[in-house]
Enzyme design. Structure first.
Site, mmCIF file in Angstrom:
data_model
loop_
_atom_site.group_PDB
_atom_site.id
_atom_site.type_symbol
_atom_site.label_atom_id
_atom_site.label_comp_id
_atom_site.label_asym_id
_atom_site.label_seq_id
_atom_site.Cartn_x
_atom_site.Cartn_y
_atom_site.Cartn_z
ATOM 1 N N ASP A 273 33.439 62.862 45.043
ATOM 2 C CA ASP A 273 32.113 62.395 45.156
ATOM 3 C C ASP A 273 32.230 60.936 44.424
ATOM 4 O O ASP A 273 33.295 60.452 43.748
ATOM 5 C CB ASP A 273 31.045 63.160 44.391
ATOM 6 N N GLY B 206 35.105 58.524 44.604
ATOM 7 C CA GLY B 206 35.621 57.454 45.413
ATOM 8 C C GLY B 206 34.416 57.807 46.698
ATOM 9 O O GLY B 206 33.130 58.356 46.297
ATOM 10 N N ASP B 207 34.309 56.988 47.771
ATOM 11 C CA ASP B 207 33.354 56.856 48.471
ATOM 12 C C ASP B 207 33.765 57.603 49.951
ATOM 13 O O ASP B 207 34.880 57.063 50.732
ATOM 14 C CB ASP B 207 32.841 55.451 48.955
ATOM 15 N N PHE B 208 32.939 58.577 50.434
ATOM 16 C CA PHE B 208 33.595 59.151 51.605
ATOM 17 C C PHE B 208 33.220 58.578 52.992
ATOM 18 O O PHE B 208 33.893 58.922 53.875
ATOM 19 C CB PHE B 208 32.831 60.707 51.723
ATOM 20 N N HIS C 273 23.419 66.674 56.484
ATOM 21 C CA HIS C 273 21.979 66.393 56.636
ATOM 22 C C HIS C 273 21.242 65.159 55.950
ATOM 23 O O HIS C 273 20.456 64.853 56.286
ATOM 24 C CB HIS C 273 21.182 67.716 56.350
#
Length: 345
Positions: free
Chosen positions: A211, A236-238, A256
């Site tokens: 995350d 990190g950045d998904f 969602h």
């Protein structure tokens, strides 16, 4: 008009159906009243012995008459109780507003009454009129960008998400066997409550929590002695990448939060990273058929302002197909979430 007068007769001799007034009053006032007492920590201040509003107000350093009015209103709903001598005591419901209660909802009370939920909801009319997310319109950016520079708001949100994960965990573990996996990547896993629960019962499984760096820094649950050696914590950045070589990728209450275009970017990163024989597990609420009671659909209303959306099984199937996965089965749980199991294609 009394509540009895508002109730409408129901067919087949069933209990009276609520009228519209029963749905909208006292609605918003309840949310804010519970938020206020949660923010003040009144449930923890109260303790086992009854106390007067003056005593509670002195401990919380707030205005006593105002606090008393809120407490008296909440007693009508079973949240706290007022004795004949004017002192307030706990009920089963008010106990759950304590920070340390095993079924505590305090984190949710803090979030659902917070400005970053309340302001976009109050501007829902404009979101419906224009089709633009209220949060971005009011704050200038999406919530997840906002929270990077407003850590106090991010902390409120993440605490609620961690609380929700802990509450859903028993039902998820009872419904699905995670021990068959070698390496689970929990993408967007917050503070790691879900992954910690999975690793605690899957002794041979290793895990990776992934995350934003400012989120995983508080992943205390994964530092437990029996888990820490089997777990990596990666920031990190998904949208840019996810850790590679997992045979299971979990996205729990992540998809969602995003519209279809953004969701497909997340799925695309998972598709590039997953093993060819791996599985993608979405843990989400699945919207029910029309006209059935379904709190998930009001969560979808919230997302009108926030930019995400809830989906039906058919909508998840189509989304996964576009993202390079085939939905194989939907595993129900005894909680509000289902586990959507898919494979890369």
């Amino acid at each position: 008009m009394t509540q009895t007068q508002r109730l409408q007769p129901a067919p087949n001799g069933r209990a009276p159906m609520p009228g519209v007034m029963d749905l909208i009053w006292p609605g918003a006032f309840v949310v804010q009243s519970i938020h206020v007492v949660a923010r003040l920590g009144i449930a923890d201040v109260l303790g086992p012995e009854p106390r007067t509003a003056d005593e509670l107000a002195e401990a919380a350093q707030v205005d006593a008459p105002s606090l008393k009015r809120i407490l008296r209103a909440l007693t009508t709903l079973g949240v706290f109780a007022e004795d004949t001598d004017g002192r307030f005591r706990h009920t089963d419901m008010s106990q759950t507003l304590r920070a340390g209660h095993p079924e505590s909802v305090r984190a949710w009370a803090l979030m659902l009454g917070a400005h970053f939920v309340w302001r976009p909801l109050g501007d829902l009319y404009e979101s419906v009129r224009t089709g633009t997310p209220g949060f971005r319109r009011l704050y200038g950016e999406r919530f997840f960008e906002w929270s990077k520079t407003h850590p106090e708001d991010g902390a409120v949100f993440n605490a609620a998400m961690t609380s929700g994960s802990a509450q859903r965990l028993p039902a998820i573990l009872a419904a699905f066997d995670f021990s068959r996996f070698e390496r689970i990547i929990d993408v967007g896993g917050g503070h790691g409550a879900l992954l910690a629960g999975i690793l605690a019962v899957s002794q041979k499984t290793r895990g990776v929590l992934y995350d934003l760096p400012n989120v995983v820094s508080d992943a205390e649950a994964l530092r437990a002695p029996d888990i820490v050696e089997r777990c990596e914590i990666v920031g990190g950045d998904f949208f840019e990448s996810v850790p590679p070589d997992g045979d299971a990728y979990i996205l729990s209450r992540v998809i969602h939060d995003w519209d279809d275009n953004a969701a497909l970017k997340i799925l695309g990163q998972c598709r590039r990273a997953i093993r060819s024989d791996g599985q993608l597990l979405l843990i989400e609420g699945v919207s029910k058929p029309p006209n059935e009671p379904d709190p998930n659909k009001f969560l979808d209303v919230w997302f009108i302002g926030g930019g995400g959306r809830e989906r039906t099984e058919a909508e998840y199937r189509a989304l996964l197909r576009s993202g390079g996965f085939a939905l194989e089965r939907v595993v129900p749980t005894d909680g509000p979430s289902a586990i959507l199991e898919s494979r890369p294609v």
